[in-house]
Design an enzyme around this catalytic site. Structure first.
Site, PDB file in Angstrom:
ATOM      1  N   ARG A 429      39.060  29.939  63.499  1.00  0.00           N
ATOM      2  CA  ARG A 429      40.517  29.843  63.201  1.00  0.00           C
ATOM      3  C   ARG A 429      40.953  29.097  64.620  1.00  0.00           C
ATOM      4  O   ARG A 429      42.124  28.460  64.355  1.00  0.00           O
ATOM      5  CB  ARG A 429      40.979  31.206  63.203  1.00  0.00           C
ATOM      6  CG  ARG A 429      40.837  31.890  61.812  1.00  0.00           C
ATOM      7  CD  ARG A 429      41.643  33.017  61.563  1.00  0.00           C
ATOM      8  NE  ARG A 429      41.317  33.699  60.437  1.00  0.00           N
ATOM      9  CZ  ARG A 429      41.929  33.608  59.171  1.00  0.00           C
ATOM     10  NH1 ARG A 429      43.108  32.788  59.298  1.00  0.00           N
ATOM     11  NH2 ARG A 429      41.608  34.146  58.061  1.00  0.00           N
ATOM     12  N   GLU A 458      34.750  36.938  60.563  1.00  0.00           N
ATOM     13  CA  GLU A 458      35.302  37.627  59.737  1.00  0.00           C
ATOM     14  C   GLU A 458      34.322  38.153  58.656  1.00  0.00           C
ATOM     15  O   GLU A 458      33.660  37.066  58.199  1.00  0.00           O
ATOM     16  CB  GLU A 458      36.588  36.826  58.977  1.00  0.00           C
ATOM     17  CG  GLU A 458      37.738  36.669  60.119  1.00  0.00           C
ATOM     18  CD  GLU A 458      38.727  35.950  59.381  1.00  0.00           C
ATOM     19  OE1 GLU A 458      39.030  35.978  58.380  1.00  0.00           O
ATOM     20  OE2 GLU A 458      39.769  35.426  60.288  1.00  0.00           O
ATOM     21  N   GLU A 469      42.859  29.743  51.503  1.00  0.00           N
ATOM     22  CA  GLU A 469      43.510  30.054  52.879  1.00  0.00           C
ATOM     23  C   GLU A 469      43.026  28.906  53.839  1.00  0.00           C
ATOM     24  O   GLU A 469      43.955  28.537  54.485  1.00  0.00           O
ATOM     25  CB  GLU A 469      43.139  31.355  53.509  1.00  0.00           C
ATOM     26  CG  GLU A 469      44.006  31.504  54.749  1.00  0.00           C
ATOM     27  CD  GLU A 469      43.625  33.027  55.301  1.00  0.00           C
ATOM     28  OE1 GLU A 469      44.615  33.024  56.243  1.00  0.00           O
ATOM     29  OE2 GLU A 469      42.954  33.610  54.902  1.00  0.00           O
ATOM     30  N   ASP A 526      50.220  22.493  49.284  1.00  0.00           N
ATOM     31  CA  ASP A 526      51.649  22.517  49.515  1.00  0.00           C
ATOM     32  C   ASP A 526      51.872  21.162  50.196  1.00  0.00           C
ATOM     33  O   ASP A 526      52.060  21.328  51.388  1.00  0.00           O
ATOM     34  CB  ASP A 526      52.268  23.680  50.115  1.00  0.00           C
ATOM     35  CG  ASP A 526      53.836  23.678  50.146  1.00  0.00           C
ATOM     36  OD1 ASP A 526      54.317  22.573  49.535  1.00  0.00           O
ATOM     37  OD2 ASP A 526      54.236  24.246  50.962  1.00  0.00           O
ATOM     38  N   HIS A 748      43.461  40.620  45.804  1.00  0.00           N
ATOM     39  CA  HIS A 748      42.537  39.920  45.924  1.00  0.00           C
ATOM     40  C   HIS A 748      42.955  38.451  45.259  1.00  0.00           C
ATOM     41  O   HIS A 748      42.929  38.199  44.287  1.00  0.00           O
ATOM     42  CB  HIS A 748      41.519  40.509  44.618  1.00  0.00           C
ATOM     43  CG  HIS A 748      41.060  41.908  45.186  1.00  0.00           C
ATOM     44  ND1 HIS A 748      40.398  42.390  46.102  1.00  0.00           N
ATOM     45  CD2 HIS A 748      41.459  43.311  44.323  1.00  0.00           C
ATOM     46  CE1 HIS A 748      40.325  43.704  46.290  1.00  0.00           C
ATOM     47  NE2 HIS A 748      41.173  44.137  45.393  1.00  0.00           N
ATOM     48  N   CYS A 750      41.317  35.897  45.179  1.00  0.00           N
ATOM     49  CA  CYS A 750      39.993  35.024  44.501  1.00  0.00           C
ATOM     50  C   CYS A 750      40.211  35.603  42.962  1.00  0.00           C
ATOM     51  O   CYS A 750      39.736  34.506  42.227  1.00  0.00           O
ATOM     52  CB  CYS A 750      38.522  35.827  44.661  1.00  0.00           C
ATOM     53  SG  CYS A 750      38.198  36.036  46.589  1.00  0.00           S
TER      54      CYS A 750
END
Length: 782
Positions: A429, A458, A469, A526, A748, A750
């Site tokens: 990240r 993670e 994400e 976006d 969730h 997904c």
């Protein structure tokens, strides 16, 4: 009987003799009806026509009428000139070699030049036959209609309709603005549109025998023996006949099909005139003709009553003919800015239910050959159908690439690893952009595999949520103003490419690849690019083999600049309309200035531009060169890298089917949130939609601000954009969470699933929901 071609149908000679005897009888005895008219199909009332219903007797009568056409046509084929430019029936669409290419092969991305007149238009025109003199005006006709309605005597109206539609010459005599003027230019069709509209608006309110006489007259015109090129009077007649509202009724489809076939078989020069004349039709009438053509195609594909039509094998030319005529109206629509109707009005949603991949493969295999495919006319295919084609094409490419990797591994006697079937991206990240850039550069060969993302440190497993994400965070960081790659224009609320020169454009390639991966993996982003960006992205839609060929260069106008830099575009527009002396008052040259890292640099718009003043005479050239410089030349290297990045993932013939607006929808989805539509399509697990918690939930959500609604959508699905198919395509689910009501909601992403504890009241639910959706980022597990 209609489909088989009944032997009981009259021969050509019998039909002709019978017609002559009846005409003589009418003249001598003053009969108002002819025997031949009794064989015409009855025209149902408007409500019946809309329902497409037919009585059994009507079918039998129309069967005879249909066979009458076929018999006469066969007779003509036996004795007539087989090289005639239009014949009523061409035996098979595959043999229609004379049909002009209304929509040239989109593989080559050629386009029929509508504005440039074909050379053969300069050839001497054939002498046009003199027209009968007809003096009836709109007022005369309206007076006749009023008298007929009041008295019940329709003789005058009947005579007008039966005479007017009896031949192409009579149609011109009635509706041509001036019978003495040839009207041989594309600028003016010479048609009295007001009179045509009044006559057609009244037609469906007349008695059945009047409507039948119109159909009989149309057939007389279509059965005329054609010799030599068509005159402009013929083209006018076609233009008028296409607007006939009777063709909304399925009982007239045999006649309508023959009309469409003759128009589709016209020369390219004749199509040129029809296209330009069609763009002058009013929006209402234009839309009606388009809707009628789309309905014709839909009902031929999926007839409500199959017995109404001949079998598909006997009329394979119906759909190609209608689609080619529709292509003329699409061409006319694209000539005007703004267009007469939206491009989406040409979509035929019925095609969503056919075998789209078979159409696509036929088009790939046979290109622009005589084998018809709807993909030759992509304007008719809806964005939802195109998305299906692109997704399945992507899936097939993914499977093919993965299979090849597996075969290569086994052939080298190495142990297969499931990870080799995916594009595995592993990033930190804290180094998101650089890690992503390195991963995609190292794994160029895997870009067409299914994407899987892992965040270092993670424990989240990517079933789709981590991928969403990754896209979101990467796009947010790359488009940040401090990053310097893109400039955000507050007036237009969109990003544009920075014109700053640099040594390495690989990050622009990364953004292009991200957009390509999003389309390829059905993720919405976006991104706020102007429409011009997507037009450039399809220039050309297939990457050229010659690397010296320029890419991302397209024709741009002041309208394109208005969508990015409205203030500058307004200034240039003022320059074009300035009534004073441009050279003395503005004192400008063909030179522009740009600031780059605090240094002002100048660029000539043309050779020696700094020495050429902008004047009243050359200001249009100056504005066009300025717009081209801003949107094409000054950002060429940046956009070329972006272009190659996008096509490195999305290279597919399916892109040839897309308009720039459709690419934008595929990339960005729709920003319009309709939470009521989401409520209607939501599924429940452990809850009923009538449960108190669910009622609280929707009361709260529907009362949210747009910003909070977007946060909720992002929290539950990983994106705040609506996919192509609308909210229903999200497959959103609310599940009951058997946890303490002290807990926050869980999502969730997904599976687009929201897990909601059974909160006791609306206030508690609203509080917990807002906390949850406002503080949701990362997939850390504790």
């Amino acid at each position: 009987e209609l489909s088989q071609g009944s032997a009981a149908a009259p021969s050509a000679e019998e039909g002709g003799e019978e017609g002559e005897e009846e005409e003589e009888g009418e003249k001598e005895k003053g009969k108002e009806k002819e025997k031949e008219r009794e064989k015409l199909p009855p025209i149902p009332s408007a409500s019946t026509a809309a329902a497409g219903g037919l009585e059994e007797g009507a079918k039998n009568q129309f069967s005879t009428f249909s066979n009458f056409i076929t018999t006469i046509n066969q007779k003509k084929e036996g004795i007539g000139n087989r090289n005639s430019p239009t014949q009523l029936v061409i035996p098979n669409i595959k043999n229609g070699r004379d049909l002009p290419p209304l929509c040239l092969d989109v593989r080559q991305k050629q386009r029929m030049s509508i504005d440039a007149s074909p050379h053969d238009l300069k050839a001497p025109l054939p002498p046009e036959p003199s027209l009968p003199i007809r003096t009836k005006t709109v007022k005369d006709f309206q007076d006749d209609m009023e008298k007929s309605k009041a008295s019940g005597d329709w003789k005058a109206v009947h005579n007008f309709y039966s005479t007017t539609f009896d031949s192409f010459l009579e149609i011109n005599a009635a509706f041509k603005k001036d019978t003495n003027s040839p009207f041989n230019t594309i600028e003016d069709s010479g048609i009295d549109a007001k009179f045509v509209n009044v006559v057609y608006d009244a037609l469906l309110n007349t008695p059945q025998d009047v409507q039948k006489s119109v159909l009989k007259g149309i057939i007389n015109g279509l059965l005329q023996e054609w010799t030599g090129p068509r005159t402009k009077d013929d083209l006018r007649a076609y233009c008028i006949l296409l607007q006939n509202p009777q063709f909304s009724n399925t009982s007239t489809y045999v006649i309508y099909a023959h009309l469409l076939r003759q128009i589709a078989a016209l020369t390219e020069a004749d199509h040129h005139f029809l296209v330009h004349w069609s763009k002058k039709i009013s929006q209402k009438r234009f839309k009606q003709v388009v809707d009628r053509l789309l309905q014709f195609i839909s009902l031929r594909l999926f007839p409500a009553k199959p017995e109404e039509f001949p079998p598909m094998v006997k009329c394979t030319w119906w759909i190609p003919s209608a689609t080619k005529v529709l292509a003329l109206f699409n061409a006319a629509n694209s000539l005007i800015s703004p267009p007469i109707i939206s491009y989406t009005d040409f979509y035929n949603s019925t095609l969503d239910h056919i075998d789209l991949m078979e159409e696509y493969h036929n088009w790939q295999c046979y290109g622009n050959s005589h084998r018809f495919s709807f993909c030759q006319y992509p304007f008719i295919i809806s964005i939802a159908a195109k998305k299906v084609i692109i997704q399945r094409d992507s899936e097939q490419q993914m499977i093919s690439i993965a299979r090849q990797s597996l075969v290569d591994k086994v052939s080298r006697r190495q142990k297969p690893d499931m990870n080799m079937l995916f594009l595995n991206v592993k990033v930190r990240r804290t180094h998101l952009v650089s890690d992503s850039l390195d991963e995609l550069a190292r794994k160029k060969a895997d870009l067409k595999k299914k994407l899987k993302v892992t965040f270092v440190g993670e424990a989240g497993l990517d079933m789709g949520g981590l991928t969403k994400e990754w896209f979101l965070l990467l796009i947010r960081q790359i488009f940040h103003p401090d990053y310097g790659m893109f400039t955000y224009h507050k007036d237009s609320h969109c990003h544009w490419f920075s014109s700053f020169k640099c040594d390495n454009y690989s990050e622009f390639r990364l953004v292009g690849a991200l957009m390509g991966l999003a389309v390829y993996n059905s993720i919405t982003l976006d991104i706020r690019f102007p429409p011009c960006c997507y037009k450039k992205l399809l220039s050309p839609p297939i990457v050229p083999c010659d690397h010296n060929t320029l890419v991302g260069i397209c024709g741009v106008t002041l309208d394109d600049l208005f969508q990015i830099m409205p203030e500058l575009a307004h200034g240039l527009s003022e320059l074009l309309s300035y009534e004073g002396n441009v050279e003395e008052d503005f004192y400008s040259t063909f030179q522009v200035f740009q600031e780059e890292f605090g240094v002002i640099k100048s660029y000539n718009l043309k050779p020696n531009g700094d020495k050429i003043p902008v004047t009243n005479r050359n200001r249009k050239e100056y504005v066009q060169l300025y717009v081209d410089f801003l949107l094409n030349k000054s950002i060429y290297k940046q956009f070329a890298a972006f272009y190659y990045g996008f096509h490195s993932v999305c290279a597919s013939y399916a892109l040839l089917l897309l308009r720039p607006e459709e690419v934008e929808i595929l990339v960005c989805g729709s920003p319009e949130l309709d939470m009521s539509a989401l409520q209607r399509s939501t599924q429940y697990e452990g809850y009923q939609k009538t449960d108190l918690t669910i009622r609280y939930f929707w009361d709260v959500v529907l009362g949210f601000s747009l910003d909070l609604q977007k946060k909720l959508l992002h929290f539950a699905t990983g994106s705040d954009r609506v996919p192509v198919g609308g909210m229903a395509d999200l497959n959103f689910k609310i599940s009951k969470s058997e946890t303490s009501t002290n807990w926050l909601p869980v999502a969730h992403t997904c599976f687009n699933q929201l897990c909601l504890p059974p909160y006791k009241n609306k206030k508690e639910l609203k509080q917990k929901l807002i906390i949850g959706i406002s503080n949701a980022e990362g997939f850390g597990l504790e």
